[in-house]
Motif scaffolding. Structure first.
Motif, mmCIF file in Angstrom:
data_model
loop_
_atom_site.group_PDB
_atom_site.id
_atom_site.type_symbol
_atom_site.label_atom_id
_atom_site.label_comp_id
_atom_site.label_asym_id
_atom_site.label_seq_id
_atom_site.Cartn_x
_atom_site.Cartn_y
_atom_site.Cartn_z
ATOM 1 N N ALA A 41 0.824 -1.217 0.000
ATOM 2 C CA ALA A 41 0.000 0.000 0.000
ATOM 3 C C ALA A 41 0.854 1.262 0.000
ATOM 4 N N ALA A 42 2.053 1.196 0.585
ATOM 5 C CA ALA A 42 2.925 2.367 0.655
ATOM 6 C C ALA A 42 3.654 2.636 -0.658
ATOM 7 N N TYR A 43 3.680 1.635 -1.547
ATOM 8 C CA TYR A 43 4.375 1.803 -2.823
ATOM 9 C C TYR A 43 3.636 2.836 -3.654
ATOM 10 N N GLU A 44 4.383 3.696 -4.334
ATOM 11 C CA GLU A 44 3.757 4.714 -5.175
ATOM 12 C C GLU A 44 3.094 4.076 -6.383
ATOM 13 N N TYR A 45 1.836 4.349 -6.544
ATOM 14 C CA TYR A 45 1.087 3.793 -7.666
ATOM 15 C C TYR A 45 -0.016 4.767 -8.036
#
Length: 125
Positions: free
Chosen positions: A75-79
């Motif tokens: 969820a913390a990954y930039e997307y």
């Protein structure tokens, strides 16, 4: 016998399952960025795009903390918000934890029961 680590073989198996679901599948991780977190796979099918993280656990069930930690990293990954986030695990995850993680982090979890149900729905060859 395949000499790849079990986690890599599980990711390959998941790639095949996603292809059977008619998704285009690509390995997402950049080889030069192994020290930086990246999801394992990117999928595309029609208007659906997603990032997939796969986790192979030897145990039938793992602690909620382990699942929450994996979901938090994804969820913390930039997307972009047009992409779905899916955590696919080899263990069993309770329905209540799946719902909590979806509500809190926006991450869909597929566990071994979801995979078994999908595989059972495939026509026999």
């Amino acid at each position: 016998m395949d000499s790849k680590p079990l986690g890599s073989r599980f990711m390959g198996f998941i790639s095949q399952v996603l292809k059977a679901m008619k998704f285009e599948v690509a390995i997402y991780s950049e080889p030069m960025m192994r020290d930086v977190y990246c999801p394992d796979l990117a999928i595309k099918g029609g208007s659906v795009k997603g990032l997939i993280e796969t986790k192979f656990y030897r145990s039938r069930q793992v602690s909620n903390h382990v699942i929450i930690t994996a979901a938090t990293k994804l969820a913390a990954y930039e997307y972009t918000h047009q992409q779905h986030l899916v955590l696919i695990v080899s263990s069993i995850v309770s329905a209540s934890l799946k719902n909590d993680i979806l509500d809190k982090f926006g991450v869909v979890i597929w566990d071994r029961s979801n995979l078994a149900a999908f595989l059972a729905s495939l026509p026999a060859r």
